[in-house]
Every structure is written in C-alpha cells, then in structure tokens.
Design a protein around this motif. Structure first.
Motif, PDB file in Angstrom:
ATOM      1  N   ASN A 159       2.912 -63.496  68.854  1.00  9.60           N
ATOM      2  CA  ASN A 159       1.491 -63.172  68.739  1.00  9.60           C
ATOM      3  C   ASN A 159       1.288 -61.766  68.182  1.00  9.60           C
ATOM      4  O   ASN A 159       0.313 -61.505  67.466  1.00  9.60           O
ATOM      5  CB  ASN A 159       0.795 -63.334  70.081  1.00  9.60           C
ATOM      6  CG  ASN A 159       0.716 -64.785  70.509  1.00  9.60           C
ATOM      7  OD1 ASN A 159       0.795 -65.682  69.689  1.00  9.60           O
ATOM      8  ND2 ASN A 159       0.570 -65.016  71.795  1.00  9.60           N
ATOM      9  N   LYS A 190       1.628 -62.169  64.563  1.00 12.18           N
ATOM     10  CA  LYS A 190       0.417 -62.812  64.044  1.00 12.18           C
ATOM     11  C   LYS A 190      -0.720 -61.800  63.912  1.00 12.18           C
ATOM     12  O   LYS A 190      -1.488 -61.845  62.947  1.00 12.18           O
ATOM     13  CB  LYS A 190      -0.009 -63.960  64.962  1.00 12.18           C
ATOM     14  CG  LYS A 190       0.896 -65.163  64.910  1.00 12.18           C
ATOM     15  CD  LYS A 190       0.441 -66.199  65.923  1.00 12.18           C
ATOM     16  CE  LYS A 190       1.419 -67.353  66.004  1.00 12.18           C
ATOM     17  NZ  LYS A 190       1.049 -68.311  67.061  1.00 12.18           N
ATOM     18  N   THR A 232      -0.041 -59.196  61.038  1.00 10.88           N
ATOM     19  CA  THR A 232      -0.096 -59.838  59.717  1.00 10.88           C
ATOM     20  C   THR A 232      -1.433 -60.545  59.494  1.00 10.88           C
ATOM     21  O   THR A 232      -1.601 -61.267  58.518  1.00 10.88           O
ATOM     22  CB  THR A 232       1.078 -60.826  59.536  1.00 10.88           C
ATOM     23  OG1 THR A 232       1.034 -61.798  60.576  1.00 10.88           O
ATOM     24  CG2 THR A 232       2.407 -60.094  59.521  1.00 10.88           C
ATOM     25  N   LEU A 233      -2.375 -60.336  60.421  1.00 13.86           N
ATOM     26  CA  LEU A 233      -3.761 -60.807  60.307  1.00 13.86           C
ATOM     27  C   LEU A 233      -3.881 -62.323  60.152  1.00 13.86           C
ATOM     28  O   LEU A 233      -4.677 -62.828  59.366  1.00 13.86           O
ATOM     29  CB  LEU A 233      -4.476 -60.098  59.143  1.00 13.86           C
ATOM     30  CG  LEU A 233      -4.436 -58.566  59.162  1.00 13.86           C
ATOM     31  CD1 LEU A 233      -5.154 -58.005  57.943  1.00 13.86           C
ATOM     32  CD2 LEU A 233      -5.018 -58.012  60.442  1.00 13.86           C
ATOM     33  N   GLN A 234      -3.093 -63.032  60.962  1.00 12.65           N
ATOM     34  CA  GLN A 234      -3.148 -64.495  60.929  1.00 12.65           C
ATOM     35  C   GLN A 234      -4.322 -65.006  61.757  1.00 12.65           C
ATOM     36  O   GLN A 234      -4.782 -64.340  62.678  1.00 12.65           O
ATOM     37  CB  GLN A 234      -1.824 -65.071  61.431  1.00 12.65           C
ATOM     38  CG  GLN A 234      -0.665 -64.746  60.493  1.00 12.65           C
ATOM     39  CD  GLN A 234       0.643 -65.316  60.981  1.00 12.65           C
ATOM     40  OE1 GLN A 234       0.674 -66.335  61.649  1.00 12.65           O
ATOM     41  NE2 GLN A 234       1.733 -64.639  60.630  1.00 12.65           N
ATOM     42  N   PRO A 235      -4.805 -66.208  61.427  1.00 13.54           N
ATOM     43  CA  PRO A 235      -5.950 -66.777  62.162  1.00 13.54           C
ATOM     44  C   PRO A 235      -5.715 -66.809  63.668  1.00 13.54           C
ATOM     45  O   PRO A 235      -4.614 -67.079  64.132  1.00 13.54           O
ATOM     46  CB  PRO A 235      -6.056 -68.196  61.590  1.00 13.54           C
ATOM     47  CG  PRO A 235      -5.480 -68.089  60.226  1.00 13.54           C
ATOM     48  CD  PRO A 235      -4.369 -67.082  60.324  1.00 13.54           C
ATOM     49  N   ARG A 243      -6.622 -62.331  63.891  1.00 16.16           N
ATOM     50  CA  ARG A 243      -7.080 -61.460  62.808  1.00 16.16           C
ATOM     51  C   ARG A 243      -7.972 -60.335  63.327  1.00 16.16           C
ATOM     52  O   ARG A 243      -7.846 -59.184  62.902  1.00 16.16           O
ATOM     53  CB  ARG A 243      -7.825 -62.298  61.762  1.00 16.16           C
ATOM     54  CG  ARG A 243      -8.015 -61.574  60.458  1.00 16.16           C
ATOM     55  CD  ARG A 243      -8.552 -62.497  59.386  1.00 16.16           C
ATOM     56  NE  ARG A 243      -7.519 -63.461  59.022  1.00 16.16           N
ATOM     57  CZ  ARG A 243      -7.763 -64.732  58.743  1.00 16.16           C
ATOM     58  NH1 ARG A 243      -8.988 -65.202  58.752  1.00 16.16           N
ATOM     59  NH2 ARG A 243      -6.782 -65.543  58.409  1.00 16.16           N
ATOM     60  N   GLY A 290      -5.922 -57.786  65.079  1.00 20.45           N
ATOM     61  CA  GLY A 290      -5.052 -57.184  64.072  1.00 20.45           C
ATOM     62  C   GLY A 290      -5.783 -56.169  63.213  1.00 20.45           C
ATOM     63  O   GLY A 290      -5.260 -55.086  62.933  1.00 20.45           O
ATOM     64  N   GLN A 297     -12.132 -59.373  70.188  1.00 21.01           N
ATOM     65  CA  GLN A 297     -11.035 -60.329  70.360  1.00 21.01           C
ATOM     66  C   GLN A 297     -11.102 -61.008  71.727  1.00 21.01           C
ATOM     67  O   GLN A 297     -10.907 -62.202  71.835  1.00 21.01           O
ATOM     68  CB  GLN A 297      -9.675 -59.632  70.191  1.00 21.01           C
ATOM     69  CG  GLN A 297      -8.486 -60.565  70.330  1.00 21.01           C
ATOM     70  CD  GLN A 297      -8.354 -61.542  69.173  1.00 21.01           C
ATOM     71  OE1 GLN A 297      -8.700 -61.234  68.036  1.00 21.01           O
ATOM     72  NE2 GLN A 297      -7.855 -62.735  69.448  1.00 21.01           N
TER      73      GLN A 297
END
Length: 199
Positions: free
Chosen positions: A115, A118, A121-124, A127, A130, A193
């Motif tokens: 996580n 994630k 790397t700004l993953q869904p 994000r 991040g 978040q």
C-alpha cells in the motif's frame, strides 16, 4: 511542578494525559479506538509544523514588514533575535517529525508495504494520500534546503553581506509562500484519504 509555568511542563503533562486517556478508554496498548500512536505523532507534529508555517506567513512576515516601514517604531530586532530563531527550530524539526511519522504510518498503518508503494506511485485507492505525501515531501525539501539556510543568513547566524541577505530574504519568502500555498491541498489530501476522498 506546575505544568502551566513552563513549555516543558505543559508538553510532559499533555503526553502523560494522553497516555492515561489511552489506558482508560482502551484498557490496553497503543491504539485509541483505531487511532494509532504513530498517526497521533504525525498529527501533532503536523499541527506544529503547519501552525508555525501559518504564523510566519500570516503574522511574522507582515509584522516585520510593518515594523520596518515604521520609522519611529521599535523595529523588529526583538522578533528576529528572540522569537524567529526559536520558532524556526520548532518549525524545521516539526517538519522532520511530520515527514518521518507520516512515512512510517503510510508504510505500516495502511496494512502493508504494498500500500505504501501504491501511495507513492499514485495508484487508484491511494492517490489522495500519495499526493498529500508528495506535497509534504516538497514542503520538507523547501524547509531544509531553501528556508533554513537563507534564514540563517537573514538572522545573522552565519556571515552574509547585505546583498546576500537581500537575496536570502527573497528566496526564504518565496519558499515559505510556496509551502503556505501547497499546505492547503496537502491538508485536503491528508484528511481526505481517511474521510472518503480517497481516489
């Protein structure tokens, strides 16, 4: 010892009260209804850091400008000699504590190291946090690489010519104002978040 008569006493008393509260509410270790101690440290240090950032931008910088413009006034020597160095000490170390505790919480508090990856790397799904972490990293860089070295020149903590001090004032001001601007979306991301704005 009266905790109201010293900063150290107030800090120690606040920490002891927090520990007692954790024990009373949970009857156990480091969690307070799902809020981990690492997250609490991140929040407290972040409030200190951003609170001082807002103090500098909303109070001290305009106040010193007004003092400099007031030819018959007392000037800003007291602020630059006694207040600014102390405020900058708390400011820069609160920035470090905020970043380290945030990185730790991101790596451990969100379940696992995957996580963390994630998020950075700004993953869904990660994000929002991040983006907040990256904004906080830029702000930490500005504190230690742009603001503090230039403030040392401005405050006379390191030797500098008048031209170097003038340049340092501009650099420190722009870096501080940049952090002020970045703090607003950063705070949205950090709070968002865990409050339904994770995307």
């Amino acid at each position: 010892m009266n905790p109201l008569t010293s900063v150290r006493g107030a800090i120690i008393t606040g920490i002891v009260l927090t520990i007692v509260l954790i024990l009373v509410i949970t009857g156990q270790g480091p969690e307070l209804q799902g809020v981990h101690i690492d997250r609490w440290i991140h929040i407290v240090s972040g409030i200190t850091w951003i609170g001082l950032l807002y103090y500098f931008n909303l109070v001290q910088i305009p106040g010193l400008a007004a003092a400099a413009a007031d030819s018959g006034g007392p000037g800003g020597a007291g602020v630059t000699k006694y207040i600014a160095p102390r405020a900058l000490l708390w400011f820069r170390w609160a920035a470090v504590a905020t970043w380290i505790s945030g990185a730790y919480y991101l790596a451990s508090g969100y379940g696992d190291h995957a996580n963390f990856i994630k998020a950075i790397t700004l993953q869904p799904g990660f994000r929002t946090i991040g983006i907040g972490a990256w904004l906080g990293t830029i702000m930490l860089f500005n504190v230690w690489v742009l603001i503090w070295p230039n403030q040392k020149k401005i405050l006379g903590l390191v030797p500098a010519t008048d031209a170097e001090k003038a340049s340092a004032r501009k650099t420190a001001l722009y870096a501080s104002r940049t952090n002020f601007i970045l703090s607003l979306p950063m705070l949205l991301c950090m709070g968002g978040q865990s409050h339904g704005l994770g995307f």
